[in-house]
Structures are given as structure tokens and as C-alpha cells.
Design an enzyme around this catalytic site. Structure first.
Site, PDB file in Angstrom:
ATOM      1  N   GLY A  95     -25.485  34.095  12.028  1.00  0.00           N
ATOM      2  CA  GLY A  95     -25.956  32.740  11.766  1.00  0.00           C
ATOM      3  C   GLY A  95     -25.088  32.157  10.684  1.00  0.00           C
ATOM      4  O   GLY A  95     -25.020  32.685   9.582  1.00  0.00           O
ATOM      5  N   HIS A  96     -24.346  31.127  11.014  1.00  0.00           N
ATOM      6  CA  HIS A  96     -23.507  30.496  10.003  1.00  0.00           C
ATOM      7  C   HIS A  96     -24.139  29.183   9.580  1.00  0.00           C
ATOM      8  O   HIS A  96     -24.420  28.335  10.418  1.00  0.00           O
ATOM      9  CB  HIS A  96     -22.106  30.247  10.562  1.00  0.00           C
ATOM     10  CG  HIS A  96     -21.315  31.504  10.731  1.00  0.00           C
ATOM     11  ND1 HIS A  96     -20.092  31.548  11.342  1.00  0.00           N
ATOM     12  CD2 HIS A  96     -21.576  32.763  10.344  1.00  0.00           C
ATOM     13  CE1 HIS A  96     -19.638  32.790  11.330  1.00  0.00           C
ATOM     14  NE2 HIS A  96     -20.530  33.547  10.738  1.00  0.00           N
ATOM     15  N   GLN A 153     -20.957  39.136  11.238  1.00  0.00           N
ATOM     16  CA  GLN A 153     -21.435  40.309  10.481  1.00  0.00           C
ATOM     17  C   GLN A 153     -20.376  40.745   9.455  1.00  0.00           C
ATOM     18  O   GLN A 153     -19.664  39.890   8.960  1.00  0.00           O
ATOM     19  CB  GLN A 153     -21.834  41.463  11.410  1.00  0.00           C
ATOM     20  CG  GLN A 153     -23.089  41.191  12.227  1.00  0.00           C
ATOM     21  CD  GLN A 153     -22.812  40.435  13.497  1.00  0.00           C
ATOM     22  OE1 GLN A 153     -21.887  40.750  14.222  1.00  0.00           O
ATOM     23  NE2 GLN A 153     -23.616  39.430  13.785  1.00  0.00           N
ATOM     24  N   LYS A 155     -19.005  33.466   5.253  1.00  0.00           N
ATOM     25  CA  LYS A 155     -17.801  33.252   6.072  1.00  0.00           C
ATOM     26  C   LYS A 155     -17.781  31.871   6.710  1.00  0.00           C
ATOM     27  O   LYS A 155     -16.743  31.246   6.838  1.00  0.00           O
ATOM     28  CB  LYS A 155     -17.722  34.295   7.204  1.00  0.00           C
ATOM     29  CG  LYS A 155     -17.573  35.711   6.732  1.00  0.00           C
ATOM     30  CD  LYS A 155     -17.540  36.674   7.900  1.00  0.00           C
ATOM     31  CE  LYS A 155     -18.852  36.787   8.634  1.00  0.00           C
ATOM     32  NZ  LYS A 155     -19.960  37.380   7.884  1.00  0.00           N
ATOM     33  N   ASP A 171     -23.250  38.083   5.990  1.00  0.00           N
ATOM     34  CA  ASP A 171     -23.825  37.025   5.137  1.00  0.00           C
ATOM     35  C   ASP A 171     -22.985  36.760   3.888  1.00  0.00           C
ATOM     36  O   ASP A 171     -23.520  36.382   2.849  1.00  0.00           O
ATOM     37  CB  ASP A 171     -25.266  37.359   4.703  1.00  0.00           C
ATOM     38  CG  ASP A 171     -26.151  37.680   5.891  1.00  0.00           C
ATOM     39  OD1 ASP A 171     -26.047  36.970   6.898  1.00  0.00           O
ATOM     40  OD2 ASP A 171     -26.931  38.652   5.813  1.00  0.00           O
TER      41      ASP A 171
HETATM   42  P1  IMP Z   1     -28.291  43.809  15.398  1.00  0.00           P
HETATM   43  O1  IMP Z   1     -26.902  43.307  15.226  1.00  0.00           O
HETATM   44  O2  IMP Z   1     -29.294  42.720  15.650  1.00  0.00           O
HETATM   45  O3  IMP Z   1     -28.393  44.919  16.399  1.00  0.00           O
HETATM   46  O4  IMP Z   1     -28.753  44.458  14.005  1.00  0.00           O
HETATM   47  C1  IMP Z   1     -28.152  45.640  13.476  1.00  0.00           C
HETATM   48  C2  IMP Z   1     -28.016  45.557  11.963  1.00  0.00           C
HETATM   49  O5  IMP Z   1     -27.062  44.543  11.632  1.00  0.00           O
HETATM   50  C3  IMP Z   1     -29.299  45.168  11.228  1.00  0.00           C
HETATM   51  O6  IMP Z   1     -29.320  45.817   9.977  1.00  0.00           O
HETATM   52  C4  IMP Z   1     -29.143  43.668  11.021  1.00  0.00           C
HETATM   53  O7  IMP Z   1     -29.891  43.206   9.915  1.00  0.00           O
HETATM   54  C5  IMP Z   1     -27.653  43.577  10.757  1.00  0.00           C
HETATM   55  N1  IMP Z   1     -27.081  42.269  11.104  1.00  0.00           N
HETATM   56  C6  IMP Z   1     -26.805  41.800  12.332  1.00  0.00           C
HETATM   57  N2  IMP Z   1     -26.263  40.577  12.263  1.00  0.00           N
HETATM   58  C7  IMP Z   1     -26.178  40.273  10.961  1.00  0.00           C
HETATM   59  C8  IMP Z   1     -25.657  39.144  10.238  1.00  0.00           C
HETATM   60  O8  IMP Z   1     -25.147  38.169  10.799  1.00  0.00           O
HETATM   61  N3  IMP Z   1     -25.749  39.217   8.889  1.00  0.00           N
HETATM   62  C9  IMP Z   1     -26.261  40.288   8.244  1.00  0.00           C
HETATM   63  N4  IMP Z   1     -26.747  41.360   8.860  1.00  0.00           N
HETATM   64  C10 IMP Z   1     -26.703  41.358  10.214  1.00  0.00           C
END
Ligand code: IMP
Length: 432
Positions: free
Chosen positions: A40-41, A223, A16, A13
Site C-alpha cells: 500500500g503506497h 515490501q 518508498k 513501509d
Molecule cells: P503477505 O505478503 O500478505 O503474505 O504477508 C506476509 C508478511 O509480509 C506479513 O508479515 C505482512 O505483514 C508482511 N507484509 C506484506 N506486505 C507488506 C507491506 O507492504 N508492508 C509491510 N509488511 C508487509
């Protein structure tokens, strides 16, 4: 011609999407190399907001090839929805290419993700519940379904039914979840397969050819560094590798093809989900940063945890990604604070101080931030047109970061619109 990697330097977040959007204008090919619809962009263009989960933001420019690489996991229903959403708004998706080697997120992955989080209770990771972990787990176990399996409807149905027979047992016995209805799901998968088939391609070959032809390639990470499966704050991480090195494996090119790595970091820090966060703000400033920064997740709508800038964690990001430059986003959010704490070191449980990220999880879990308080600037940044026009204290804040990390800050974000990014040199030179 070099390829440029754009990587999140914190916990995701970082903004990017907006930086990729800017550089995409000067690029020919834009690729995602890992992750899936957990990302999510948000891109604001001429007052219109676009939210993309799978498709690289380059799609908003006509003629840019947009690649979803082999390292990604794809929810076919979500991807079809995104394609339809863009087409409905007059944005063609004919230049989208999906790697045949990417893995598919199936409905049981989503069900298992949610069920295992429920089972973990207080120990949950706080995933986005998009099925990311279970899909990557099946990939590693060599029982996943890949995009290329949709090319043959017979193979797809067969693989689907075999997998579901086992996954329904897991759902029922382990998670007390009703079984998924095979026939209805298989029909739905076939519909998605029909829609996605035209986009499937050998994207490793495509990117290699583009580089050989001297075309400019952007490799966009999802991420962030601290959510990296191998180098992040395990187990509170995602199930793929957001760090820059993974761009090569995720797309299928050699490491020698990359020579620029642009990190993106907010002027403060946010984190979604569980896990340690040394600079998390306690008290009323937390809500101020969250509200001014509109810190609510694009994918889940969850409130983000907010913290002061952490230079120890950023120094780690410089190291593991080999950052060659840094974009600092959302500097404007800090405009209303008279004083700005910046974490310059961690105090560890044994009383020692370090400015390097701790190698052992217990040290990180118990690390206390050592702050240097910098003066705030209190002036809005809306009218600032160049880096050298920033208020002096804002400039000092950015210079402090750059000096502490020994990395050039080449861009500074001062507002949500795409023209609110100040650059130290021509964007084109960063894009290659
Ligand atoms: P997962 O990727 O859904 O398995 O989540 C694992 C961890 O990564 C959790 O703490 C999510 O909140 C975090 N996470 C996954 N995708 C994002 C993102 O795009 N932005 C911020 N945190 C993310």
C-alpha cells in the site's frame, strides 16, 4: 540509458511510494515488479491523499507509462477499484499496462490465506490476508490463472471452473470453509476481465523498447528486503522477492540493464506481522514513535511494531540489493528524542558479537542488539530546506548511517508532504 531500482531496505513501509513519486516526475516508465495488493503506497499530493495497492505511483503524472510486471499478482476486483478511484478523481489511467504473464489472485486465494492463518493460530505469519501466498503457491505449482487468460472469455470460464472444483474441496475439507459459489464468481470475473482487457500488454517488450529508446525507467519494489522469500526472515516473509535482483525477472529485462539501486529505509524501523525484531522498542518510547510516525498499515490498518535503527540489518540490505545509494525517510519523527539508540552489532547466543546479519535463523531469533547511543536534536525539521541546513546532530545521525554502511545517503525525508524530501544532488541524476 540505465534503469533505476527502488527497493525497501527494511521490513516494508519505508516510504518508498513517496520516493518513487518524486523520481517518477523525472521518469518515462514506472514499473512494479513483484507483490500485489499486500502493498500500500500512500502519496500525499497538494493535501490530497492517494492510496495505491497495485498501480505504480507514476500514474499521478500525465504521460508516464505505468507497468504492472509479470512478477506481480493481481486481485482483479481491487485493481478495477483502483482504476475507478483514480478516474473519478480526474486522473487518467490510459497509460497503465498490465503484463499478460502476471498471475491473478482469485477469491479462493483470499479465503485460503485467511483460513490457513486461522489454522496456524499462534504460529501464524500475520499476513495481510490478501491471498498473496496462495496465489504465488499456485503459480509455482503451475496451476495459476494468468492475466492473459482473461483475453478469451471461454478459456477464462473454463480455467476458473476447473480450479474452483479443486479449491472448493480444499476449502471444505481442510479449512472447514463453505464452498465458493462458482456461477456468481465466474460472472464477476468476466465483468472484471472486460474492464481490464484494454490494459493487457507485453510489458517486457515495452520496457526493453523504452530502454533502447533512451527513456528513463523506474522499477519499484514492494515490501522490503527482510520480507524477501529467499533472503528475508523466513517464514515471516512475503511470497515474492522484493530485493533488487528480482526487478529484472519481475519485469522481463536482463540484469545488465540496471546500474542504479536506491534503497529506502526509515530513520528507525517498523515491522507488521509476526517474526523476530531485535531492535523492537520496549516501554513508552514505542508508542511515541508509533504515534508521531503514524505507524498504522495502509493496507490493513494494523499497528506497526516500532524499533530503533538497525545497521546490521541495513548492512545486509546493502549487500543483497547492491545498493548504490540510500534514502532515509521520516527523520522528523525522531526530532523529539534526546537520545537515539542505533544498533551497530548483534550479540549472539554464544556471546560473540557481529555486525553482519546472521546466516542462521536461530542466531537471528536470539540476537540481542548492541546499541550506540547518539545525541538527538530536539528541533523540528519543518523549515529545513537543504541537507546542509539540518541541525548538526541530525546531520551527524545521517552521516553515522552513511559511514557505517559505506553508502551515500542521497535523500532525507523530513515530513509527509512530497516537498519534504531533502536531496544531496539533483533528483534527475538519481533517476537517470
Ligand atoms: P503477505 O505478503 O500478505 O503474505 O504477508 C506476509 C508478511 O509480509 C506479513 O508479515 C505482512 O505483514 C508482511 N507484509 C506484506 N506486505 C507488506 C507491506 O507492504 N508492508 C509491510 N509488511 C508487509
Amino acid at each position: 540509458m540505465p534503469a533505476t531500482v527502488i527497493v525497501g531496505a527494511q521490513w516494508g513501509d519505508e516510504g518508498k511510494g513517496k520516493i518513487v513519486d518524486l523520481l517518477a516526475e523525472h521518469s518515462d516508465v514506472v514499473c512494479r515488479y513483484q507483490g500485489g495488493p499486500n502493498a500500500g503506497h500512500t502519496i500525499v499530493r497538494d493535501g490530497e491523499t492517494f492510496k495505491l495497492h497495485h498501480i505504480p505511483s507514476g500514474i499521478l503524472y500525465p504521460g508516464r507509462i505505468c507497468v504492472v510486471g509479470a512478477g506481480c499478482v493481481i486481485d482483479p476486483g481491487q485493481l478495477v477499484k483502483e482504476i475507478d478511484g483514480l478516474e473519478e478523481r480526474g486522473i487518467p489511467t490510459g497509460d497503465l499496462r498490465i503484463s499478460g504473464n502476471a498471475h491473478l489472485i482469485m477469491p479462493w486465494h483470499v479465503a485460503i490465506d485467511a483460513a490457513s492463518e486461522r489454522r496456524l493460530g499462534k504460529l501464524q505469519i500475520g499476513t495481510t490476508r490478501r491471498g498473496i501466498g496462495p496465489a504465488y503457491a499456485d503459480k509455482a505449482a503451475r496451476i495459476g490463472i494468468r492475466v492473459q487468460d482473461i483475453l478469451d472469455p471461454k478459456i477464462l470460464r473454463q480455467k476458473f471452473e476447473t480450479a474452483l472444483a479443486e479449491k472448493n474441496l480444499e476449502l471444505e475439507r481442510l479449512h472447514d470453509h463453505p464452498p465458493l459459489e462458482a456461477e456468481e464468481l465466474a460472472d464477476r470475473m468476466e465483468e472484471y476481465a472486460d474492464r481490464l482487457r484494454p490494459y493487457v500488454d507485453d510489458t517486457s517488450l515495452l520496457v526493453d523498447r523504452a530502454l533502447r529508446d533512451g527513456r528513463r525507467v523506474l522499477l519499484e519494489g514492494a515490501q522490503g528486503t527482510l520480507l524477501d522469500l529467499d533472503h528475508g526472515t523466513y517464514p515471516f516473509v512475503t511470497s515474492s522477492n522484493p530485493i533488487a535482483g528480482a526487478a529484472t525477472t519481475g519485469v522481463g529485462i536482463g540484469p545488465t540493464r540496471i546500474d542504479r539501486v536506491l534503497g529506502v529505509a526509515k530513520a528507525y524501523v517498523t515491522r507488521v506481522g509476526e517474526g523476530p525484531f531485535p531492535t523492537e522498542i520496549a516501554g513508552p518510547d514505542h508508542a511515541r514513535v508509533r504515534d508521531i510516525g503514524a505507524e498504522f498499515g495502509t493496507t490493513t490498518g494494523r499497528e506497526r511494531r516500532c524499533g530503533w535503527l538497525d545497521l546490521v540489518a541495513l548492512r545486509f540490505a546493502v549487500r543483497v540489493n547492491g545498493l548504490t545509494s540510500l534514502a532515509v525517510t521520516k527523520l522528523d519523527v525522531l526530532s523529539s528524542f534526546a537520545e537515539l539508540p542505533v544498533c551497530v552489532a548483534y550479540r549472539l547466543p554464544d556471546g560473540s558479537e557481529t555486525d553482519e546479519f546472521p546466516g542462521h535463523q536461530s542466531d537471528f531469533h536470539h540476537a540481542r542488539p548492541v546499541y550506540r547511543t547518539l545525541p538527538g536534536w530536539l528541533e523540528p525539521l519543518d523549515e529545513v530546506a537543504g541537507l546542509d541546513e539540518l541541525p548538526e546532530r541530525a546531520r551527524s545521525y545521517v552521516a553515522f548511517v552513511s559511514e557505517a554502511l559505506d553508502v551515500e545517503v542521497c535523500m532525507v525525508g523530513t515530513g509527509p508532504d512530497r516537498d519534504r524530501v531533502l536531496t544531496s544532488r539533483a533528483i534527475a541524476s538519481v533517476a537517470g
